[in-house]
Design an enzyme around this catalytic site. Structure first.
Site, mmCIF file in Angstrom:
data_model
loop_
_atom_site.group_PDB
_atom_site.id
_atom_site.type_symbol
_atom_site.label_atom_id
_atom_site.label_comp_id
_atom_site.label_asym_id
_atom_site.label_seq_id
_atom_site.Cartn_x
_atom_site.Cartn_y
_atom_site.Cartn_z
ATOM 1 N N ALA A 169 53.290 -7.502 -8.578
ATOM 2 C CA ALA A 169 54.177 -7.916 -7.487
ATOM 3 C C ALA A 169 53.731 -9.259 -6.914
ATOM 4 C CB ALA A 169 54.218 -6.849 -6.395
ATOM 5 N N ASP A 170 52.439 -9.427 -6.736
ATOM 6 C CA ASP A 170 51.909 -10.717 -6.288
ATOM 7 C C ASP A 170 52.253 -11.823 -7.279
ATOM 8 O OD1 ASP A 170 50.578 -10.774 -3.774
ATOM 9 O OD2 ASP A 170 48.955 -9.564 -4.574
ATOM 10 N N SER A 171 52.058 -11.542 -8.561
ATOM 11 C CA SER A 171 52.298 -12.564 -9.579
ATOM 12 C C SER A 171 53.772 -12.940 -9.654
ATOM 13 C CB SER A 171 51.813 -12.066 -10.943
ATOM 14 O OG SER A 171 50.416 -11.844 -10.931
#
Length: 397
Positions: A169-171
């Site tokens: 999700a961060d990426s």
């Protein structure tokens, strides 16, 4: 001759920390942008305390903050805010990943920054974006994976929802922010007007699940956890071999026929139960044991090579050690050595961008905390070494 970078001449003020924001600015730095990472004096980015550690330096931090200059600045002090606004006047982009409203409380929200510099592009990434009922909820990768539905379809039928094995999700949010910023740069080049780019991790996750959501939104069925099998085609799955596991991606009728030929079972390709992809998806439980029986007669290496020789997509399931030694990953420079002043020789992930005219360069290690205070504040704002030392003593930088 290649130029230094596609984004040479673009200056970014990076207030972000941990992963989503720093990953975005790292990609832009690799592409030639001048990125000035601004950290809290005496503390720095939270990820400086995340392992693994090499001579006390965080490998996590070093990997996503390479190619950046590092300064410290206390935005809670009026003098710090004043210095930041002077930097904004000379910048193209500001990136932050605070909870929505924090920059406004500091008096440094987008409305203020665009008054200072109408051309500024303001990139913000957070868990749920800058508007909507969840905007004040904290956002971490696992929250993003849970809220967008990704975890609900990841795992095995008899198991619970599973986090993807990396901070996906961060990426995805970092990629999304980078794309939005590049689009905003293009718009500015034709209009002279900057804008705000607002990315939520939940949004980025939903947008990335292009082949999953239609199963529900158009097909009316909630996708279930199905392990490594694909919902839309078969056989695309994992199979055991003599010495491990592999994947096969026979994702259309032509590839299915080739796989049947390699297995010595050409009659399966003509069988009306399996001759079209939708039928194979429906009858996968009949097909899987046949393929599994065949792959168990081979080592992973031999099975993969045999299938590839006949044009059937296949791959070993590599662990990270195998990937770092993989000749293709090495040929594509996906792991690079950069010398760090404290950690020494470090191996960083390479850039995924391969460009004929402006290939990315990874040559500058992640900064020590405040390492470039004199260089940046001296050159950008004209501060003397004495002035910088005084501001450091006062806790302003």
């Amino acid at each position: 001759m290649k130029t230094k970078g596609a984004l040479e001449g673009i200056r970014i003020l990076d207030l972000s920390r941990v992963l989503a924001g720093p990953f975005c600015t790292m990609m832009l730095a690799d592409l030639g942008a001048e990125v000035i990472k601004i950290e809290i004096p005496g503390k720095g980015d939270d990820s400086r305390s995340f392992g693994p550690f090499v001579n006390g330096e965080s490998g996590y931090y070093m990997n996503v903050n390479r190619n950046k200059a590092g300064v410290t600045l206390n935005l809670k002090k009026p003098e710090g805010r004043e210095l930041f606004l002077k930097m904004v006047e000379k910048a193209d982009i500001v990136v932050e990943n605070y909870r929505p409203g924090v920059m406004e409380k500091l008096g440094l929200g987008y409305d203020v920054l665009k008054e200072t510099n109408p051309k500024i592009i303001y990139g913000a990434v957070s868990g749920f974006g800058h508007y909507g009922p969840y905007t004040q909820r904290p956002g971490y990768d696992v929250i993003g994976q849970a809220s967008c539905g990704l975890m609900s379809v990841t795992g095995w039928p008899d198991g619970g929802p599973t986090r993807v094995g990396t901070a996906m999700a961060d990426s995805l949010a970092g990629y999304s922010l980078a794309i939005g910023i590049l689009a905003a740069l293009q718009y500015r080049s034709s209009t002279g007007v900057g804008q705000k780019v607002d990315i939520g991790m939940m949004d980025a996750g939903i947008a990335s699940m292009q082949i999953i959501y239609p199963i529900y939104t158009m097909g009316g069925r909630l996708p279930e956890r199905i392990g490594n099998r694909y919902e839309s085609n078969y056989p695309t799955d994992t199979f055991e071999t003599k010495d491990g596991m592999m994947v096969i991606g026979a994702a259309n009728d032509k590839l299915w026929a080739k796989l049947c030929e390699v297995m010595g079972k050409p009659e399966l390709a003509a069988d009306e139960r399996y001759d079209r992809n939708p039928k194979r998806v429906e009858h996968y439980m009949e097909i899987r044991p046949v393929i599994q029986e065949w792959t168990r007669n081979y080592t992973t290496k031999d099975a993969v090579e045999l299938l590839l020789e006949h044009g059937v997509p296949a791959s070993p399931i590599n662990d990270l050690a195998q990937v770092t030694e993989d000749p293709h990953a090495r040929a594509r420079e996906m792991f690079v050595h950069v010398k760090h002043p404290v950690a020494g020789d470090t191996v960083l992930n390479g850039s995924q961008f391969k460009m004929t005219e402006t290939d990315p360069l990874i040559e500058r290690p992640a900064p020590l905390l405040g390492q470039h205070n004199e260089e940046v504040y001296g050159e950008l704002l004209g501060l003397s070494a004495g002035q910088i030392a005084q501001l450091e003593e006062q806790g302003i930088m």
